[in-house]
Design a protein around this motif. Structure first.
Motif, mmCIF file in Angstrom:
data_model
loop_
_atom_site.group_PDB
_atom_site.id
_atom_site.type_symbol
_atom_site.label_atom_id
_atom_site.label_comp_id
_atom_site.label_asym_id
_atom_site.label_seq_id
_atom_site.Cartn_x
_atom_site.Cartn_y
_atom_site.Cartn_z
ATOM 1 N N ASP A 1 54.811 21.833 121.194
ATOM 2 C CA ASP A 1 55.571 22.587 120.198
ATOM 3 C C ASP A 1 57.048 22.559 120.589
ATOM 4 O O ASP A 1 57.585 23.533 121.122
ATOM 5 C CB ASP A 1 55.061 24.026 120.111
ATOM 6 N N ASP B 1 59.775 22.763 118.919
ATOM 7 C CA ASP B 1 60.636 23.782 118.304
ATOM 8 C C ASP B 1 60.574 25.094 119.083
ATOM 9 O O ASP B 1 61.606 25.728 119.336
ATOM 10 C CB ASP B 1 60.256 24.007 116.840
ATOM 11 N N ALA B 2 59.377 25.507 119.478
ATOM 12 C CA ALA B 2 59.226 26.736 120.271
ATOM 13 C C ALA B 2 59.867 26.561 121.644
ATOM 14 O O ALA B 2 60.499 27.491 122.165
ATOM 15 C CB ALA B 2 57.756 27.103 120.404
ATOM 16 N N THR B 3 59.727 25.377 122.218
ATOM 17 C CA THR B 3 60.325 25.108 123.524
ATOM 18 C C THR B 3 61.846 25.170 123.437
ATOM 19 O O THR B 3 62.504 25.776 124.284
ATOM 20 C CB THR B 3 59.860 23.736 124.049
#
Length: 114
Positions: free
Chosen positions: A14, A16-18
């Protein structure tokens, strides 16, 4: 040829979350990289090791550093001769050829050549 660490990246299921996590933690912003979902960290320090966050390229979430070499394929072959294993064969993106191997103990390292 000297073999310095020339690149680091976080490969994430993920990205984007990272990116959001490290952006909030360190104030990092990002610019587009070589393929969709792959971005470079804009940390405001000139001369720092280029660092990227991107999607998985096989395998699981990982943090990698890349060592500069003259010949990626030859280096991967030599790693295998020494008991290592190729994780990601030599690949080309604009301006660079790279690959990833694990040493005999399982430590994962990338190699790259311009």
């Amino acid at each position: 040829m000297a073999h310095p660490v020339i690149h680091a990246e976080i490969r994430s299921a993920d990205p984007d979350a990272t990116r959001a996590f490290f952006g909030d933690l360190f104030g990092w912003t990002y610019s587009d990289g070589a393929f969709p979902g792959y971005t470079f960290v804009e940390h405001g320090v000139e001369g720092a090791i280029p660092t990227a966050i991107g999607p998985l390229q096989g395998g699981t979430d990982s943090v990698l550093f890349f060592v500069g070499v003259e010949d990626v394929e030859a280096t991967l072959a030599r790693a295998e001769e020494l008991g290592g294993k190729t994780i990601q064969p030599a690949q080309q993106v604009p301006g660079v050829t790279f690959g990833v191997f694990a040493d005999a103990q399982g430590h994962v390292v990338g190699v790259a050549a311009n």
